[in-house]
Design an enzyme around this catalytic site. Structure first.
Site, short mmCIF file in Angstrom:
data_model
loop_
_atom_site.label_atom_id
_atom_site.label_comp_id
_atom_site.label_asym_id
_atom_site.label_seq_id
_atom_site.Cartn_x
_atom_site.Cartn_y
_atom_site.Cartn_z
N GLU A 152 0.85 -1.20 0.00
CA GLU A 152 0.00 0.00 0.00
C GLU A 152 0.88 1.24 0.00
OE1 GLU A 152 -3.47 0.30 -0.03
OE2 GLU A 152 -2.58 2.25 -0.43
N ARG A 155 -1.15 7.76 1.84
CA ARG A 155 -0.67 8.65 2.91
C ARG A 155 -1.82 8.93 3.85
NH1 ARG A 155 0.47 13.42 -0.92
NH2 ARG A 155 -1.36 12.40 -1.77
N LYS A 205 8.17 -1.66 -1.56
CA LYS A 205 7.53 -0.84 -0.53
C LYS A 205 8.58 -0.19 0.39
CE LYS A 205 4.83 0.94 2.37
NZ LYS A 205 3.68 1.78 2.25
N PHE A 250 8.71 16.35 -1.16
CA PHE A 250 9.48 15.81 -0.02
C PHE A 250 10.84 16.48 0.13
CE2 PHE A 250 7.15 12.39 2.08
CZ PHE A 250 5.99 12.51 1.34
N ALA A 253 12.25 21.08 4.51
CA ALA A 253 13.08 20.88 5.71
C ALA A 253 12.24 21.15 6.95
CB ALA A 253 14.27 21.83 5.67
N CYS A 261 5.10 5.11 9.63
CA CYS A 261 5.73 4.40 8.51
C CYS A 261 7.22 4.67 8.36
CB CYS A 261 5.01 4.77 7.22
SG CYS A 261 3.25 4.47 7.36
C1 UGA Z 1 4.11 7.56 4.05
C2 UGA Z 1 4.26 7.54 2.51
O1 UGA Z 1 4.22 8.87 2.00
C3 UGA Z 1 3.13 6.72 1.86
O2 UGA Z 1 3.34 6.63 0.46
C4 UGA Z 1 3.15 5.31 2.48
O3 UGA Z 1 2.10 4.51 1.95
C5 UGA Z 1 2.96 5.41 3.98
O4 UGA Z 1 4.06 6.21 4.52
C6 UGA Z 1 2.99 4.02 4.54
O5 UGA Z 1 4.01 3.34 4.43
O6 UGA Z 1 1.93 3.53 4.99
P1 UGA Z 1 2.61 8.96 5.79
O7 UGA Z 1 3.46 8.36 6.84
O8 UGA Z 1 1.12 8.93 5.94
O9 UGA Z 1 2.90 8.25 4.35
O10 UGA Z 1 2.98 10.48 5.67
P2 UGA Z 1 3.82 11.44 4.72
O11 UGA Z 1 2.90 12.44 4.16
O12 UGA Z 1 4.65 10.68 3.78
O13 UGA Z 1 4.74 12.18 5.80
C7 UGA Z 1 5.67 11.49 6.61
C8 UGA Z 1 6.46 12.42 7.47
O14 UGA Z 1 7.42 13.13 6.68
C9 UGA Z 1 5.65 13.49 8.18
O15 UGA Z 1 6.11 13.60 9.52
C10 UGA Z 1 5.95 14.77 7.43
O16 UGA Z 1 5.86 15.92 8.22
C11 UGA Z 1 7.39 14.53 7.00
N1 UGA Z 1 7.78 15.29 5.78
C12 UGA Z 1 7.20 15.04 4.59
C13 UGA Z 1 8.79 16.24 5.89
O17 UGA Z 1 9.35 16.49 6.99
N2 UGA Z 1 9.18 16.92 4.77
C14 UGA Z 1 8.61 16.69 3.56
O18 UGA Z 1 9.01 17.35 2.57
C15 UGA Z 1 7.59 15.74 3.46
#
Ligand code: UGA
Length: 444
Positions: A152, A155, A205, A250, A253, A261
């Site tokens: 999967e 997000r 994944k 992504f 900063a 995840c």
């Molecule tokens: C992440 C992946 O994006 C999904 O594709 C994946 O399915 C999911 O893990 C999973 O394995 O189930 P998620 O954990 O819901 O999704 O959240 P993200 O939106 O990816 O953010 C993850 C973390 O990274 C957050 O704490 C966010 O604040 C941080 N982040 C994200 C940053 O610090 N900088 C960025 O540029 C992007």
């Protein structure tokens, strides 16, 4: 139309099951947690996810979505069984497969005809094979079945959108027949199907999540250099992100990634590599950089305040990112206990994650769903989640409410010029410091 059973009603299971139902399949979602199932039967969602309740209600009403804790019956009736139970991180950082093995055993004991058994949870490479052997061990006759790895990529906060419009579906199957069944199931959601072996699909994944985590830690390392040389990381992100080979996503900063995840999967991948005799040093650094971001933010705050003891600090945001009440590996969960132990009085704001935080941290701080109430009389505001409420703050009002205008921003929400004009001391990540000029707060 297929008969699908989804075992596990967490994020992945509940959202996937609901979307399969929305596409017209007959779906039964089951869980051993009776309270969760009882809630779902009454229309109460166990998680906060925009649009989920509406879609669940709609499909329950039209008879395509069912909930039960009678797992054996749900298994016997299904053509396709999705395993979407949790794979938590053990204390050594490995993925814990206890729940997966339990489900595989139950499937084996109840196998009554050909079925396709699919893993949806993020599982270490080799789990598909393990499930196969557990099922074989516990099934009474030689009934044929196939295993598929179909990870999967949704997000949290965008789960419905991500599931209904997938960028791709990865399908690793033990037979062509099983591949076709799962490919057909995904037809309404995407035309990009990646056909792979079981092991390859399982690794895709981890590689996807580890790569995204690497992008974040990379830009955070660049941010740390920016702070030392007087550069601005948001401009660096813009400057490199316009190169289509790099891409602009992504590259934000901040205080580092959290959630259920990235921290778990980077750590599990490190173990997968170690177990096959490979030192994955890059991922080791990704994890270290991520942990360091939280420490640095706290150091900035401590330095600006002189001491934490007796200071009133507003924590803006508890969830690991906006639009979710999930606090797993959230920066706030690490930072609050540190500040509390060092004698700070904490006033935390979050629009939806307070209930979850109270369960974990108890009353180490005061909580409010009203952002201005949590800012009142504070010596410093610390931004940990870029909620819309934070972005929409009336900064003039904020300045009036605070004892002194100090904001330490772990999400780079505000414009530097605006903060300078308004007279804040504003310390963000990888951007030049803004220092308040007035005599009263020279110490900041
Ligand atoms: C992440 C992946 O994006 C999904 O594709 C994946 O399915 C999911 O893990 C999973 O394995 O189930 P998620 O954990 O819901 O999704 O959240 P993200 O939106 O990816 O953010 C993850 C973390 O990274 C957050 O704490 C966010 O604040 C941080 N982040 C994200 C940053 O610090 N900088 C960025 O540029 C992007």
């Amino acid at each position: 139309m297929k008969k699908v059973t989804v075992v596990g009603t967490g994020y992945v299971g509940l959202v996937s099951g609901t979307c399969f139902a929305e596409a017209g399949n007959q779906v039964t979602c089951c869980d051993i947690n009776q309270m969760k199932i009882n809630d779902l039967l009454q229309g109460v969602m166990p998680i906060y996810e925009p649009g989920l309740k509406e879609l669940v209600d709609k499909n329950v009403k039209r008879g395509t979505l069912h909930f039960t804790y009678q797992i054996t019956q749900a298994i016997q009736e299904a053509e396709v069984i999705y395993i979407a139970v949790g794979t938590p991180m053990t204390s050594s950082g490995k993925a814990d497969l206890t729940y997966i093995k339990q489900v595989a055993k139950t499937i084996g004991e109840n196998l009554n005809g050909y079925k396709v058994i699919v893993t949806k949870s993020t599982v270490p490479v080799g789990t598909g094979k393990l499930i196969k052997s557990v099922i074989q061990e516990h099934s009474f006759e030689q009934i044929p079945f196939d295993i598929v790895a179909n990870p999967e990529f949704l997000r949290e906060g965008d789960a419905i959108k991500d599931s209904m419009n997938m960028e791709r579906a990865v399908i690793g199957a033990t037979s062509e027949k099983a591949f076709q069944i799962i490919a057909e199931l995904h037809q309404p959601f995407t035309s990009n199907i990646v056909k792979a072996s079981l092991e390859t699909a399982e690794l895709i994944k981890y590689a996807a999540n580890a790569f995204l985590a690497t992008k974040i830690s990379f830009i955070n390392d660049i941010a740390n250099i920016c702070e030392r040389v007087g550069a601005d990381v948001t401009k660096v992100s813009e400057g490199i992100g316009l190169d289509s080979r790099i891409g602009n996503k992504f590259l934000q900063a901040g205080v580092g990634f959290g959630g259920s995840c990235f921290p778990k999967d980077t750590s599990a991948l490190l173990h997968i590599a170690k177990e096959c005799g490979y030192e994955f040093n890059l991922i080791k650094s990704v994890i270290e950089t991520n942990e360091g971001q939280r420490v640095q933010l706290v150091k900035k705050l401590e330095k600006a305040l002189g001491t934490l003891k007796g200071k009133t600090i507003s924590i803006l945001g508890l969830a690991f990112k906006p639009n979710t009440d999930d606090i797993r590996s959230s920066p706030a969960i690490d930072i609050i206990p540190y500040l509390a132990v060092h004698g700070a009085n904490l006033q935390a704001f979050d629009p939806i994650a307070i209930k979850e935080t109270k369960k974990q941290l108890g009353y180490q701080c005061a909580y409010s769903e009203n952002i201005y109430e949590s800012i009142q009389n504070s010596d410093a505001c610390v931004i940990l989640t870029d909620w819309q409420d934070v972005k929409d703050l009336d900064l003039i009002k904020v300045k009036e409410l605070m004892k002194q205008p100090l904001i330490v921003d772990g999400r780079n929400v505000f414009d530097l010029e605006t903060m300078k004009d308004l007279g804040f001391t504003y310390l963000s990540v990888g951007r030049p410091e803004v220092r308040q000029k007035t005599a009263a707060s020279k110490s900041l």
